[in-house]
Write a protein that holds these residues in place. Structure first.
Motif, short mmCIF file in Angstrom:
data_model
loop_
_atom_site.label_atom_id
_atom_site.label_comp_id
_atom_site.label_asym_id
_atom_site.label_seq_id
_atom_site.Cartn_x
_atom_site.Cartn_y
_atom_site.Cartn_z
N THR A 83 0.99 -1.46 0.27
CA THR A 83 -0.12 -0.08 0.11
C THR A 83 1.09 1.42 -0.04
OG1 THR A 83 -0.09 0.23 2.83
CG2 THR A 83 -2.26 -1.12 1.49
N TYR B 191 -7.81 -3.28 -0.70
CA TYR B 191 -7.87 -4.90 -0.99
C TYR B 191 -9.30 -5.81 -0.23
CZ TYR B 191 -3.41 -4.01 -2.97
OH TYR B 191 -2.34 -3.91 -3.85
N GLU C 70 -5.90 5.09 5.65
CA GLU C 70 -4.87 5.21 5.17
C GLU C 70 -4.69 6.91 5.09
OE1 GLU C 70 -1.52 2.83 2.60
OE2 GLU C 70 -3.18 3.38 1.49
N THR D 63 1.48 0.84 8.95
CA THR D 63 0.29 0.64 8.94
C THR D 63 -0.27 -0.53 10.16
OG1 THR D 63 -0.63 0.43 6.84
CG2 THR D 63 -1.77 -0.59 7.86
#
Length: 206
Positions: free
Chosen positions: A14, A89, A117, A145
């Protein structure tokens, strides 16, 4: 159930994880692998336990339930799966799990969260960095993350962007990530004192 638990989901980077790799590479003066997850985790050492779950979707069967009596064959059975998807995702996770299930097994949502995010830039990020460097000249905030739960999911529905900021100075010999949620989870008091000073500087600077 075993097929889901044993499945290795595809490696995915990501934007936040890419920024993490870049920032850590710069901070350590070494090139971390952005193409090979196994090599990347080997390079990260103990914190690989934290970062590993952010390199792909994950799914872990955690509960099984069937029948009501030991001598009666169940007419149905169910398994609870803790599935966690990277930002962007979710569809891939659902599709992958469905492809692993045999005919006659239905996948249902029980709890469906969101994956977030946020851009790692701006005055708030600058203030974090300044507060850390005031206590540790070599301290460098890096984005990453969180694979666990976070209140940011709830706040995001109100249009609030959240950042986790938990300054903690740990001795290199302490394998902190191995202690998460364990019976011996602990940090040195000096680490907490460092964090309190950094947070005090950070809040006062806003």
């Amino acid at each position: 159930v075993a097929a889901v638990g044993n499945h290795k989901f595809d490696f995915a980077l990501t934007p936040t994880v890419r920024d993490f790799i870049r920032a850590v590479s710069d901070a350590l003066g070494m090139e971390l692998s952005a193409d090979d997850p196994e090599e990347l985790l080997a390079q990260l050492g103990p914190i690989a336990r934290i970062i590993g779950a952010t390199l792909s979707n994950t799914a872990n069967p955690t509960m099984l339930n069937a029948g009501y009596k030991h001598n009666v064959i169940p007419g149905a059975a169910e398994a609870m799966i803790d599935g966690r998807f990277l930002p962007g995702y979710e569809d891939e996770l659902i599709k992958d799990i469905e492809n692993l299930l045999p005919p006659g097994v239905v996948l249902e949502d029980v709890v469906n969260g969101i994956a977030l995010e946020a851009p790692f830039e701006g005055p708030l990020i600058d203030a974090m960095g300044a507060a850390i460097r005031a206590e540790d000249p070599f301290g460098t905030p890096v984005p990453y993350t969180v694979s666990g739960g976070t209140d940011a999911k709830a706040f995001s529905t109100l249009g609030i962007t959240c950042y986790g900021f938990l300054p903690l100075l740990l001795p290199p010999e302490l394998d902190f990530s191995a202690m998460f949620h364990g019976v011996d989870e602990r940090v040195p008091t000096s680490g907490l004192e460092f964090g309190a000073r950094v947070m005090d500087r950070f809040v006062r600077s806003l």
